[in-house]
Design a protein around this motif. Structure first.
Motif, short mmCIF file in Angstrom:
data_model
loop_
_atom_site.label_atom_id
_atom_site.label_comp_id
_atom_site.label_asym_id
_atom_site.label_seq_id
_atom_site.Cartn_x
_atom_site.Cartn_y
_atom_site.Cartn_z
N PRO A 56 40.54 -24.66 -21.94
CA PRO A 56 41.99 -24.50 -22.04
C PRO A 56 42.58 -23.70 -20.89
N HIS A 57 41.81 -22.76 -20.34
CA HIS A 57 42.30 -21.90 -19.27
C HIS A 57 41.26 -21.84 -18.16
N ALA A 58 41.71 -21.93 -16.91
CA ALA A 58 40.78 -21.93 -15.78
C ALA A 58 41.44 -21.31 -14.56
N PHE A 59 40.63 -20.70 -13.74
CA PHE A 59 41.08 -20.07 -12.50
C PHE A 59 40.06 -20.41 -11.43
N ALA A 60 40.51 -20.81 -10.23
CA ALA A 60 39.58 -21.27 -9.20
C ALA A 60 39.93 -20.72 -7.83
N LEU A 61 38.91 -20.55 -7.02
CA LEU A 61 39.09 -20.18 -5.62
C LEU A 61 37.94 -20.74 -4.81
N LEU A 79 36.49 -19.77 -12.95
CA LEU A 79 36.37 -18.97 -14.17
C LEU A 79 37.04 -19.74 -15.30
N LEU A 80 36.25 -20.08 -16.32
CA LEU A 80 36.75 -20.83 -17.47
C LEU A 80 36.88 -19.92 -18.68
N HIS A 81 37.87 -20.22 -19.52
CA HIS A 81 38.05 -19.45 -20.75
C HIS A 81 38.48 -20.37 -21.87
N ASP A 82 37.74 -20.32 -22.96
CA ASP A 82 38.08 -21.04 -24.18
C ASP A 82 38.10 -20.02 -25.31
#
Length: 220
Positions: A56-61, A79-82
């Motif tokens: 549901p939530h993700a951040f990438a670099l 970085l994934l977050h469920d």
């Protein structure tokens, strides 16, 4: 996010995310923690689109190792977050990474290079005191032989390390710093990292054998 490793974030930020505006506080805090990582000065971060289907939530670099204007290695961290958690993760956060670099011929011929590449990652996580669980990944080698108009280029072998793990300590900046060290080690730089619980002073990564410096200035 603030500048990391001595380089300002490019493109207006050090990463890209999905669902951040309505994200739970745990995810927002994790993303903010990444900005506190102290990375080696050879690392340059850039924003990247975050995947939309993995959680549901993700951040990438993305990151590149640059020395004297030459790129020696590159990679991507997500970085994934469920909030509901995922059974395969054994948690509600997951770090997913890709690291890619060119090998020297003598390293490419080492039958243990895949095991060594995986050990670099685990050693870097340990050196930074980054607690983790459920690690998984692949180490791949890709050989290239050039022909025709490219025949004057020497053959090359590339190593690619794809890995994921579940952060078990909530210290997300340590996980980013460990991955940054993996990039630098893969690029053939001497292994060095901040002390696990200290400031940005560098100390040797115990037990890690670096690859010899590889890429030389290309002839044009």
């Amino acid at each position: 996010m603030a500048a990391v490793g001595g380089h300002p974030a490019q493109g207006g930020g050090a990463g890209g995310g999905t669902g951040r505006e309505a994200a739970p506080s745990e995810f927002r805090a994790a993303v903010e923690a990444l900005s506190e990582a102290r990375l080696r000065p050879e690392l340059v971060l850039s924003p990247a689109p975050a995947p939309r289907r993995l959680a549901p939530h993700a951040f990438a670099l993305t990151a590149a190792v640059e020395v004297d204007g030459e790129e020696l290695a590159d990679g991507r961290l997500v970085l994934l977050h469920d909030p509901a958690g995922q059974e395969a993760w054994n948690g509600d956060f997951r770090v997913v990474t890709m690291t890619r670099a060119e090998l020297e011929p003598e390293m490419a011929g080492d039958p243990m290079i895949s095991e060594v590449g995986w050990a670099w990652l685990l050693d870097a996580l340990q050196a930074h005191g980054a607690g983790y669980a459920e690690p998984s990944g692949t180490v791949s080698l890709s050989a290239s032989q050039y022909f025709g108009g490219l025949a004057d280029r020497a053959s090359s072998t590339e190593i690619e390390i794809r890995a994921s793990w579940t952060p078990a300590d909530g210290r997300f900046e340590r996980h980013l710093a460990a991955w940054g060290d993996l990039l630098c080690i893969s690029a053939g730089l001497p292994p060095a990292s901040p002390a696990p619980h200290g400031p940005a002073d560098v100390t040797s990564l115990g037990g890690v054998v670096p690859m010899p410096a590889r890429r030389r200035p290309r002839s044009h």
